[in-house]
Scaffold this motif. Sequence first.
Motif, PDB file in Angstrom:
ATOM      1  N   GLY A  77      32.216  27.545  76.894  1.00 13.79           N
ATOM      2  CA  GLY A  77      31.630  28.693  77.722  1.00 13.79           C
ATOM      3  C   GLY A  77      31.302  30.042  77.033  1.00 13.79           C
ATOM      4  N   ARG A  78      31.068  29.943  75.842  1.00 13.89           N
ATOM      5  CA  ARG A  78      30.934  31.201  75.178  1.00 13.89           C
ATOM      6  C   ARG A  78      29.497  31.369  75.184  1.00 13.89           C
ATOM      7  N   ALA A  79      29.025  32.797  74.582  1.00 13.30           N
ATOM      8  CA  ALA A  79      27.577  32.985  74.822  1.00 13.30           C
ATOM      9  C   ALA A  79      26.791  32.380  73.884  1.00 13.30           C
ATOM     10  N   GLY A  80      25.558  31.919  73.962  1.00 10.33           N
ATOM     11  CA  GLY A  80      24.764  31.214  73.311  1.00 10.33           C
ATOM     12  C   GLY A  80      23.946  32.180  72.028  1.00 10.33           C
ATOM     13  N   PHE A  81      23.357  31.561  71.134  1.00 10.93           N
ATOM     14  CA  PHE A  81      22.524  32.337  70.311  1.00 10.93           C
ATOM     15  C   PHE A  81      21.326  32.636  70.872  1.00 10.93           C
ATOM     16  N   GLU A  82      20.941  33.768  70.411  1.00 13.45           N
ATOM     17  CA  GLU A  82      19.277  34.330  70.772  1.00 13.45           C
ATOM     18  C   GLU A  82      18.797  34.995  69.785  1.00 13.45           C
ATOM     19  N   GLN A  83      17.498  34.721  69.699  1.00 13.11           N
ATOM     20  CA  GLN A  83      16.668  35.286  68.755  1.00 13.11           C
ATOM     21  C   GLN A  83      15.317  36.106  69.268  1.00 13.11           C
ATOM     22  N   LYS A  84      15.163  36.950  68.794  1.00 16.31           N
ATOM     23  CA  LYS A  84      14.055  38.067  69.153  1.00 16.31           C
ATOM     24  C   LYS A  84      12.984  38.528  67.955  1.00 16.31           C
ATOM     25  N   VAL A  85      12.077  37.781  67.698  1.00 15.21           N
ATOM     26  CA  VAL A  85      11.052  38.148  66.699  1.00 15.21           C
ATOM     27  C   VAL A  85      10.343  39.340  67.139  1.00 15.21           C
ATOM     28  N   ILE A  86      10.142  40.338  66.241  1.00 18.71           N
ATOM     29  CA  ILE A  86       9.637  41.755  66.598  1.00 18.71           C
ATOM     30  C   ILE A  86       8.480  41.802  65.787  1.00 18.71           C
ATOM     31  N   ASP A  87       7.327  41.779  66.391  1.00 20.02           N
ATOM     32  CA  ASP A  87       5.767  41.851  65.736  1.00 20.02           C
ATOM     33  C   ASP A  87       5.694  43.556  65.561  1.00 20.02           C
TER      34      ASP A  87
END
Length: 323
Positions: A77-87
């Motif tokens: 139930g832990r938080a998942g991985f998230e990625q935001k690629v910034i242009d």
Amino acid sequence: MPSQPKVLPRFDQLPLHDGDPPNSAWGLWGDGPENSLGSLNYLTDDLVQRTIKEEVKTGQRVSLNLPLDLFNPPLLGRAGFEQKVIDKNPLVVNDDVITFNTQGSSQWDSLRHFAYQQDKRFYNGTTQADIHACDRTAINGLQTWSARGLAGRGVLIDYASYASRHGIDVNHFSDHAISLADILAVIKEQGVDLLQGDVLFLRTGYVAAYKELDVAGRERVANLREWCGLGQSRETTEWLWQRQFAAVASDSPGFEVRPPTEKEWHLHPILLAGWGTPLGELFDLDALADLCSQNSRWSFFFTSSPLNYMGAVASPPNAIAIL
């Protein structure tokens, strides 16, 4: 760094002080700042230098870190991985920002992760009130490990391959307990010697089994609170105390089997809160096992550089094994 204890107390002499939690060894390393390192005090400069000379033979190296985004859905139930690629337009440049639970993949548990539940105290008597006294505190955090890194002799106990050779059916997503007798049998078959201050790695085969699951299987496993691991018992705990490992790690979510075989000997509070011994979980040990088998060697030089920020509860290990 202090000298090592001249005489290691017997297991039946624990706890070392009246009123301390069962089987704890608070004060083993004195009352100076080094006491916060617990068993990592074994990783001295002399040990590292000697290990490099004795263990680095071929220069072959392998990462022990699973992808941060491997477990999907996340376990427990832990938080998942998230990625935001910034242009970074108008520049032709990219940044990225990631967020993840530090225990969502390969990880070290710090000494502020798991307390003695009945006593409600972490290593050296630290309480939740001490840790949460303000927004960010340093006590029992990983920054003391990160400042010097972990380096020393690693030893792989490849139970997964042993079980396969001997026709032992392992359900990795159940309470399959690996007994001390199993561990000793693997050690004998591999022909490896264990030394004080080693980092012990136990390969159960959990990660390899997880990678074979389909989407539905991964969704089912994400909600399980059962997995294979080291079976809890007095004899296992006493053996761990006698061996005096600098740290222990495995490829399962909790190092020890869950549910416990014997709740009295639950290892998380004893190792983390009692002895100050780091626990590693979900390490990637499959490629390491292949490399060790190819070389007929089960010991190696090991390095790890945990994330460096004040008060970390856990961290990806950023670990490498070098043969």
